[in-house]
Write a protein that holds these residues in place. Structure first.
Motif, short mmCIF file in Angstrom:
data_model
loop_
_atom_site.label_atom_id
_atom_site.label_comp_id
_atom_site.label_asym_id
_atom_site.label_seq_id
_atom_site.Cartn_x
_atom_site.Cartn_y
_atom_site.Cartn_z
N GLN A 17 0.83 -1.21 0.00
CA GLN A 17 0.00 0.00 0.00
C GLN A 17 0.87 1.26 0.00
N SER A 18 1.88 1.29 0.85
CA SER A 18 2.71 2.48 1.00
C SER A 18 3.52 2.80 -0.26
N PHE A 19 4.11 1.77 -0.85
CA PHE A 19 4.98 2.02 -1.99
C PHE A 19 4.27 1.85 -3.33
N GLY A 20 2.99 1.51 -3.29
CA GLY A 20 2.22 1.40 -4.52
C GLY A 20 1.52 2.69 -4.90
N ARG A 21 1.73 3.72 -4.12
CA ARG A 21 1.07 5.01 -4.37
C ARG A 21 1.79 5.77 -5.49
N PRO A 22 1.07 6.61 -6.22
CA PRO A 22 1.70 7.42 -7.27
C PRO A 22 2.85 8.28 -6.75
N ARG A 23 2.74 8.75 -5.52
CA ARG A 23 3.79 9.57 -4.91
C ARG A 23 5.11 8.80 -4.86
N SER A 24 5.05 7.51 -4.56
CA SER A 24 6.26 6.68 -4.50
C SER A 24 6.89 6.54 -5.88
N ALA A 25 6.06 6.36 -6.89
CA ALA A 25 6.57 6.24 -8.26
C ALA A 25 7.21 7.55 -8.72
N ARG A 26 6.62 8.67 -8.36
CA ARG A 26 7.20 9.98 -8.73
C ARG A 26 8.55 10.18 -8.06
N TYR A 27 8.62 9.86 -6.78
CA TYR A 27 9.88 9.99 -6.04
C TYR A 27 10.94 9.07 -6.65
N ALA A 28 10.54 7.87 -6.99
CA ALA A 28 11.45 6.89 -7.59
C ALA A 28 12.06 7.43 -8.89
N GLY A 58 13.09 -11.63 -4.92
CA GLY A 58 13.17 -11.23 -6.31
C GLY A 58 12.10 -10.25 -6.74
N SER A 59 11.04 -10.12 -5.96
CA SER A 59 9.99 -9.15 -6.29
C SER A 59 10.52 -7.74 -6.05
N ALA A 60 9.84 -6.77 -6.65
CA ALA A 60 10.26 -5.37 -6.51
C ALA A 60 9.03 -4.48 -6.41
N PHE A 61 9.25 -3.32 -5.81
CA PHE A 61 8.28 -2.24 -5.82
C PHE A 61 9.09 -0.96 -5.80
N PRO A 62 8.49 0.20 -6.09
CA PRO A 62 9.30 1.41 -6.24
C PRO A 62 10.30 1.63 -5.12
N GLY A 63 11.57 1.60 -5.50
CA GLY A 63 12.65 1.87 -4.56
C GLY A 63 13.32 0.65 -3.97
N PHE A 64 12.69 -0.52 -4.08
CA PHE A 64 13.22 -1.70 -3.39
C PHE A 64 13.08 -2.98 -4.20
N ARG A 65 14.00 -3.90 -3.94
CA ARG A 65 13.93 -5.27 -4.43
C ARG A 65 14.08 -6.19 -3.22
#
Length: 151
Positions: A33-44, A63-70
């Protein structure tokens, strides 16, 4: 990435009135929820992170990833190792879950290197300002609330 070579930055912890399994599930949901927000993608995009979008089989799968992290390592109910890098830093965020009676201690350990003048400025803006500590504390509190709501 060998996180052992990254200097420690800080560590934060909360006690959660829930089992390690419940905390693990809440951690995954909260990260998603926290890193799936548009704000996280913009910061990334702004800082040039290596992993800018979600991929893999889930937020807690190796092996999975989300904005900023693997996800570098995942031991369900025990430990989650997230790694990342961008223009100003190479970093790891390690979550440790430790059973304490009927509760679970959730620790978030940050390790990072901030190379060059850009890295030094970034460290000043994000770490020394207290912003990182504030955000990490909010993340841990959100995991605690979510895990305790299950009970």
């Amino acid at each position: 990435m060998d996180i052992g070579v990254l200097p420690p930055v800080d560590e934060h912890a909360v006690i959660v009135s829930a089992t390690a399994v419940e905390v693990w599930d809440a951690l995954g949901e909260t990260l998603e929820q926290s890193f799936g927000r548009p704000r996280s993608a913009r910061y990334a995009r702004l800082v040039g992170v290596a992993d800018r979008t979600a991929s893999g089989t889930g937020p807690l799968a190796k092996g999975s990833a989300f904005p900023g992290f693997r996800v570098a390592d995942a031991v369900p109910g025990r430990k989650l190792v997230l790694v990342g890098r961008h223009h100003f830093s190479t970093y790891a965020l390690v979550f440790h879950l430790e059973a304490e009676g009927e509760s679970t201690r959730l620790r978030a350990e940050t390790r990072a290197r901030f190379p060059g003048p850009g890295g030094a400025l970034y460290r000043l803006l994000v770490i020394s300002s207290g912003a990182h500590a504030l955000l990490t504390g909010r993340l841990l509190a959100a995991v605690r609330r979510r895990a305790e709501q299950v009970r």
